[in-house]
Design an enzyme around this catalytic site. Structure first.
Site, PDB file in Angstrom:
ATOM      1  CD  GLU A   1      81.872  40.499   0.996  1.00  4.23           C
ATOM      2  OE1 GLU A   1      80.985  41.341   0.738  1.00  4.23           O
ATOM      3  OE2 GLU A   1      83.087  40.754   0.941  1.00  4.23           O
TER       4      GLU A   1
ATOM      5  CE  LYS B   1      85.822  42.596  -0.979  1.00  2.83           C
ATOM      6  NZ  LYS B   1      84.902  42.867   0.140  1.00  2.83           N
TER       7      LYS B   1
ATOM      8  CB  CYS C   1      81.832  42.432  -2.149  1.00  4.07           C
ATOM      9  SG  CYS C   1      80.621  43.660  -1.596  1.00  4.07           S
TER      10      CYS C   1
END
Ligand SMILES: NC(=O)CC(=O)C(=O)O
Length: 258
Positions: A25, A94, A135
């Site tokens: 990330e 994301k 994440c």
């Protein structure tokens, strides 16, 4: 420096025989809301151009970690995926922004600067079908279930857990997602930099559909690899057939039409 370093390490991984390579990330930027606008790029842009070129040069599938992306005045935390001919196969923004407040430990509010994505990201390779999350997305079991329903056998999450949530949840979440769905799960973290404002936990990991950790990095920069064995995945699904035993008459997890 980060682009040069990342491209060198991708090439090394490919030389070691990797056919699918993933970066962490925010591999081109420090991780922190105050940095995102400074480091943000359009897609295509300098960082993603490098990813496309290195994927083509090495003839690999490259999951390009994530970068802060700027598009029409908004910022996203975005992962781009390139095929062996350098074409863009997927772009994952994301979906679940990292907004947490653990008193005395860590407060982080990605939504101060970022906008969430609103689509799923899967792609096919000759080796397996892959779903991508970033994440915090790993904390949402529904996303992994939807990817599994779409036929993914490997879920890849570039991620940067921290010194509070990393030791507590990083491996546990990966093993949970792998076991719940009987899929391979791979996470890719930045190495730990004790001087950074956000200290990443590190420990990039690969977990098998049995829930075993089959590869795990330490906290320093390194290349970690594992084999994805679809026969093993099929054997586990046959031995413990949860996929055919679900009570669809009682519950469901579904993608909403857009
Ligand atoms: N950085 C993240 O997006 C997520 C994280 O660190 C956590 O869930 O913990």
């Amino acid at each position: 420096d980060n682009l040069k370093r990342a491209s060198e390490l991708v090439k090394q991984a490919a030389q070691q025989g990797a056919q699918i390579v993933a970066l962490p990330e925010c591999f081109n930027s420090p991780y922190g809301t105050k940095f995102f606008s400074e480091y943000a790029e359009n897609i295509p842009g300098q960082s993603t151009q490098m990813l496309s070129e290195v994927a083509k040069e090495c003839g690999i599938f490259l999951i390009g970690g994530s970068i802060p992306e700027e598009d029409s005045g908004k910022l996203y935390n975005t992962c781009t995926v390139y095929g062996p001919d350098g074409t863009l196969l997927a772009k994952h923004r994301k979906i679940h922004l990292f907004n947490i407040d653990v008193p005395g430990k860590i407060r982080f509010q990605e939504s101060e600067t970022l906008t969430p994505g609103d689509s799923f990201s899967t792609f096919d390779t000759p080796y397996c079908k892959i779903g991508v999350g970033i994440c915090y997305d790993i904390r949402f079991a529904e996303l992994a279930q939807i990817y599994t329903k779409k036929g993914c056998q490997l879920l890849i999450y570039p991620g940067a857990f921290n010194m509070t949530t990393g030791p507590a949840h990083w491996e546990l979440l990966q093993r949970a997602r792998a076991l719940d769905n009987q899929v391979y799960v791979a996470t890719v973290s930045p190495a730990r930099d004790e001087k950074a404002s956000y200290i990443a936990w590190g420990h990039s990991t690969v977990v098998s559909p049995w829930g075993e950790v089959i590869a795990k990095a330490g906290s320093d920069e390194t290349i970690t690899s594992a084999d994805i064995d679809l026969q093993y995945l099929a054997d586990i699904r046959q031995q413990i057939p949860i996929h055919s035993q679900r009570r669809h008459d009682l519950y469901s997890v579904e993608e909403k039409p857009k």
